[in-house]
Scaffold this active site. Structure first.
Site, PDB file in Angstrom:
ATOM      1  N   PHE A 134       0.857  -1.194   0.000  1.00  0.00           N
ATOM      2  CA  PHE A 134       0.000   0.000   0.000  1.00  0.00           C
ATOM      3  C   PHE A 134       0.886   1.234   0.000  1.00  0.00           C
ATOM      4  CE2 PHE A 134      -2.555   3.414   1.682  1.00  0.00           C
ATOM      5  CZ  PHE A 134      -3.763   3.236   1.026  1.00  0.00           C
ATOM      6  N   ASP A 219       9.274   2.710   1.731  1.00  0.00           N
ATOM      7  CA  ASP A 219       8.113   3.522   2.087  1.00  0.00           C
ATOM      8  C   ASP A 219       7.903   3.339   3.588  1.00  0.00           C
ATOM      9  OD1 ASP A 219       5.596   4.401   2.778  1.00  0.00           O
ATOM     10  OD2 ASP A 219       4.584   3.584   1.012  1.00  0.00           O
ATOM     11  N   LYS A 248       2.515  10.248   8.043  1.00  0.00           N
ATOM     12  CA  LYS A 248       1.809   9.876   9.275  1.00  0.00           C
ATOM     13  C   LYS A 248       2.462  10.413  10.554  1.00  0.00           C
ATOM     14  CE  LYS A 248      -0.406   5.740   7.368  1.00  0.00           C
ATOM     15  NZ  LYS A 248      -1.834   5.910   7.579  1.00  0.00           N
TER      16      LYS A 248
END
Ligand SMILES: Cc1ncc(COP(=O)(O)O)c(C=O)c1O
Length: 392
Positions: A134, A219, A248
């Site tokens: 993702f 990532d 985040k």
């Protein structure tokens, strides 16, 4: 007074949301408009590294808001300069580009790899990514992702990606061709259900990239900023990637993300990448406050210990209720249920006062704030036991 829920039809229908309206958060706790409190183990999908409304972030935002909100991404500002320097000092990278979301940082990583391929690898541009990965919801990040069903969502998909199998080095090797420029992965596949890359696989990837002249992109939008234990998850493996993305936790609830690269790879020139809010002083000031807290003496060690408490508790619940594997590290864990009861258990947990995420019908994911106390972890585990008892 009319409930604001009356207006919900004005919001595009992009998520199934429960009926509560959440009005306030404090540390690990979230409060709804009825005054009910919930122990929040979603924390905005691993966003609130320091919990809700953390004092250092609130203070940094207030001070910066009264000083300079945004000048222009084409002008220097002190918080962006300081944050870039701090991130480089704390990691193995030399240069940083700031953006607002994880997907945008990954978009930048893809562009950077393509540009590097044009300059140094005769136009090689293909990036090998992984099944169930993702990387976000922009069109390029979706094309890089391996979420089942996404290929067909908004055709035509963006070309330039090849999909290998996670934790299978041979599957990567088979895909490498003259157009391959990079391999991109999450050190722990978060949305897939907290699936860590094996040490052998990660080290093998680094070796393979070195042998074949490819870039290794991690990532760390979900795993970065202490979420899995060390400040960055790649540090578990003793390797040095060429490019890393963060998001985040970096802003502790404030939208900021970052693309980091080594000097060898950092080849953007003026005009190649940008964005109105990129590196604005307000969000950079918040991220500086987050980093200062994460790097304070014993902070990450305490988070690790409390993460182990959570894992021990999950393992003992798994035994008690005859459930499956417990995976993860730090403050990012998953519990396999062995049956498709995760949405029911998440709903029962919410009734009991615990907010949980079910990334798949058979799996629960736990993302408490990194500064959770041992008592909060124990409280969460007993609320979870209550919810599990309904569906054992
Ligand atoms: C590993 C990873 N990359 C990228 C993203 C996308 O980040 P954002 O939603 O901020 O665009 C996410 C979000 O869950 C993620 O977990």
């Amino acid at each position: 007074m009319n409930s604001p829920l009356l207006h919900r039809h004005h919001l595009m229908n992009t998520a199934h949301r429960p009926a509560q309206i959440f009005i306030r958060g404090e540390g690990a706790w979230l409060y709804d408009a009825e005054g009910r409190r919930y122990l929040d183990w979603m924390q905005g999908w691993a966003v609130n590294a320091l919990g809700h409304a953390p004092a250092p972030v609130a203070a940094a935002l207030a001070a910066q808001a009264g000083t300079l909100l945004t000048a222009s991404p084409a002008l220097h500002n002190a918080p962006a300069l300081e944050l870039a320097a701090r991130l480089c000092q704390l990691s193995d990278f030399d240069q940083v580009f700031f953006a607002s979301s994880g997907a945008e940082a990954n978009e930048g990583a893809i562009k950077l790899a393509r540009k590097w391929g044009r300059l140094h690898r005769a136009g090689a541009h293909q990036i090998i990514t992984f099944g169930r990965a993702f990387h976000g919801r922009t069109l390029a990040a979706m094309a890089a992702s391996g979420k089942p069903g996404w290929d067909a969502l908004f055709p035509p998909g963006m070309p330039g990606f090849a999909r290998a199998e996670f934790n299978n080095l041979e599957s990567v090797e088979r895909l490498i061709g003259p157009r391959t420029v990079a391999v991109m992965l999450e050190p722990v596949q978060g949305e897939a259900g907290v699936i860590p890359a094996d040490a052998e696989f990660m080290r093998g990837l680094r070796q393979l990239c070195d042998q074949r002249g490819l870039l290794l992109i991690v990532d760390e939008v979900q795993t970065g900023c202490g979420r899995t234990g060390p400040l960055f998850a790649y540090q578990h493996y003793g390797i040095r990637p060429d490019i890393m993305t963060l998001g985040k936790g970096l802003g502790g609830g404030v939208p900021i993300s970052a693309l980091l690269a080594t000097d060898r790879v950092s080849c953007f020139e003026p005009g190649d990448q940008g964005g109105t809010y990129c590196g604005n002083p307000l969000v950079c000031a918040a991220a500086l406050a987050v980093l200062e807290t994460l790097t304070a003496p014993a902070f990450l060690e305490t988070a690790w210990r409390h993460g182990e408490l959570l894992a021990d508790g999950l393992r003992s619940l798994s035994r008690e209720f005859a459930l499956g594997e417990v995976r993860g590290s730090g403050m990012l864990w998953a519990l396999e249920l062995g049956r498709n009861t995760a949405p029911l258990i998440a709903a029962a947990a919410m009734d009991a006062g615990l907010l949980l995420n079910a990334p798949h019908p058979h799996c629960l994911r736990f993302m408490p704030p990194l500064n959770s106390s041992a008592a909060e972890i124990e409280t969460g585990l007993s609320l979870l036991a209550e919810a599990l008892a309904h569906y054992a």
